[in-house]
Design an enzyme around this catalytic site. Structure first.
Site, PDB file in Angstrom:
ATOM      1  N   CYS A  75       0.845  -1.194   0.000  1.00 14.78           N
ATOM      2  CA  CYS A  75       0.000   0.000   0.000  1.00 14.78           C
ATOM      3  C   CYS A  75       0.885   1.251   0.000  1.00 14.78           C
ATOM      4  O   CYS A  75       1.752   1.389   0.851  1.00 14.78           O
ATOM      5  CB  CYS A  75      -0.883  -0.045   1.240  1.00 14.78           C
ATOM      6  N   GLU A  76       0.655   2.130  -0.976  1.00 16.97           N
ATOM      7  CA  GLU A  76       1.539   3.290  -1.098  1.00 16.97           C
ATOM      8  C   GLU A  76       1.268   4.346  -0.023  1.00 16.97           C
ATOM      9  O   GLU A  76       2.055   5.260   0.154  1.00 16.97           O
ATOM     10  CB  GLU A  76       1.431   3.907  -2.492  1.00 16.97           C
ATOM     11  N   HIS A  77       0.163   4.229   0.690  1.00 20.86           N
ATOM     12  CA  HIS A  77      -0.135   5.211   1.738  1.00 20.86           C
ATOM     13  C   HIS A  77       0.570   4.888   3.048  1.00 20.86           C
ATOM     14  O   HIS A  77       0.868   5.777   3.823  1.00 20.86           O
ATOM     15  CB  HIS A  77      -1.647   5.288   1.982  1.00 20.86           C
ATOM     16  N   HIS A  78       0.805   3.594   3.318  1.00 20.15           N
ATOM     17  CA  HIS A  78       1.406   3.192   4.596  1.00 20.15           C
ATOM     18  C   HIS A  78       2.651   2.318   4.441  1.00 20.15           C
ATOM     19  O   HIS A  78       3.267   1.953   5.436  1.00 20.15           O
ATOM     20  CB  HIS A  78       0.377   2.423   5.442  1.00 20.15           C
ATOM     21  N   GLN A 116      -5.078  -0.587  -4.461  1.00 22.87           N
ATOM     22  CA  GLN A 116      -5.753  -1.736  -5.074  1.00 22.87           C
ATOM     23  C   GLN A 116      -6.556  -1.349  -6.320  1.00 22.87           C
ATOM     24  O   GLN A 116      -6.596  -2.086  -7.305  1.00 22.87           O
ATOM     25  CB  GLN A 116      -6.656  -2.413  -4.032  1.00 22.87           C
ATOM     26  N   HIS A 144      -5.857  -5.687   3.619  1.00 18.53           N
ATOM     27  CA  HIS A 144      -4.857  -4.623   3.752  1.00 18.53           C
ATOM     28  C   HIS A 144      -4.342  -4.586   5.183  1.00 18.53           C
ATOM     29  O   HIS A 144      -5.121  -4.376   6.113  1.00 18.53           O
ATOM     30  CB  HIS A 144      -5.486  -3.266   3.398  1.00 18.53           C
ATOM     31  N   CYS A 146      -2.777  -2.331   6.557  1.00 14.70           N
ATOM     32  CA  CYS A 146      -2.990  -1.012   7.171  1.00 14.70           C
ATOM     33  C   CYS A 146      -4.400  -0.906   7.758  1.00 14.70           C
ATOM     34  O   CYS A 146      -4.686   0.003   8.526  1.00 14.70           O
ATOM     35  CB  CYS A 146      -2.708   0.115   6.181  1.00 14.70           C
TER      36      CYS A 146
END
Ligand code: ZN
Length: 184
Positions: A75-78, A116, A144, A146
């Protein structure tokens, strides 16, 4: 990939969270993480063209479905993993690819910082662009980390995304047929 930069960053990150980077268990960690990045971010800057360019001619255009393709992405956010199953169906236009190439295609786009929704559409777009079938349908189901380890802490919850291209787009009967095949 810039190994030195990754190693430096991992060291700084460990210091940032209050670790002693000189303790035995962490001595090799920056190097280990840098080498791991080669694999888990190995799709950076690549497309699935090389995997989808070896094609075979067919004389019927019956639907091809490969389901339960396991994938692991980040996941590119976390920068935490999300992982699950991909299901891909396409209706050929005279050409098919080896079944393992669909799994390779998923891998190329999963091995990079991702979300995703984008992974789902990149897989569908790659098939459309490099194989040009009559239609493509892609479904991803993933957990996920996260969402499981932090934040709302809902372990086991599945996020489901779809992408439909060509003759699957807007055709609810075909989409339902895809769902029935995935679920059976
Ligand atoms: Zn996340």
């Amino acid at each position: 990939m810039d190994y030195d930069k990754i190693k430096q960053a991992v060291k700084m990150f460990l210091e940032g969270i209050g670790e002693d980077v000189n303790r035995e268990g962490l001595l090799e960690t920056p190097d280990r993480v840098a080498r791991m990045c080669e694999e888990i971010y190995g799709g950076m800057g690549k497309t699935a063209e090389e995997h989808l360019s070896k094609q075979f001619t067919v004389d019927n255009n019956d639907v091809v479905l490969v389901k339960d393709i396991m994938f692991y992405s980040t996941c590119e956010h976390h920068l935490l993993p999300f992982f699950g199953k991909a299901h891909i169906a396409y209706i050929p236009d005279g050409k098919v690819v080896g079944l393992s190439k669909l799994a390779r295609t998923v891998e190329v786009y999963a091995r990079r910082p991702q979300i995703q929704e984008q992974l789902t559409s990149q897989i569908a777009n790659a098939l459309e662009e490099y194989l040009a079938p009559k239609g493509v349908m892609v479904m991803l189901e993933a957990e996920h980390m996260c969402m499981s380890m932090r934040g709302i802490k809902k372990p086991g919850s599945q996020t489901v995304t779809y992408a439909a291209r060509g003759c699957f787009a807007g055709d609810h009967d075909k989409q339902r047929m895809f769902m029935d095949m995935v679920r059976s």
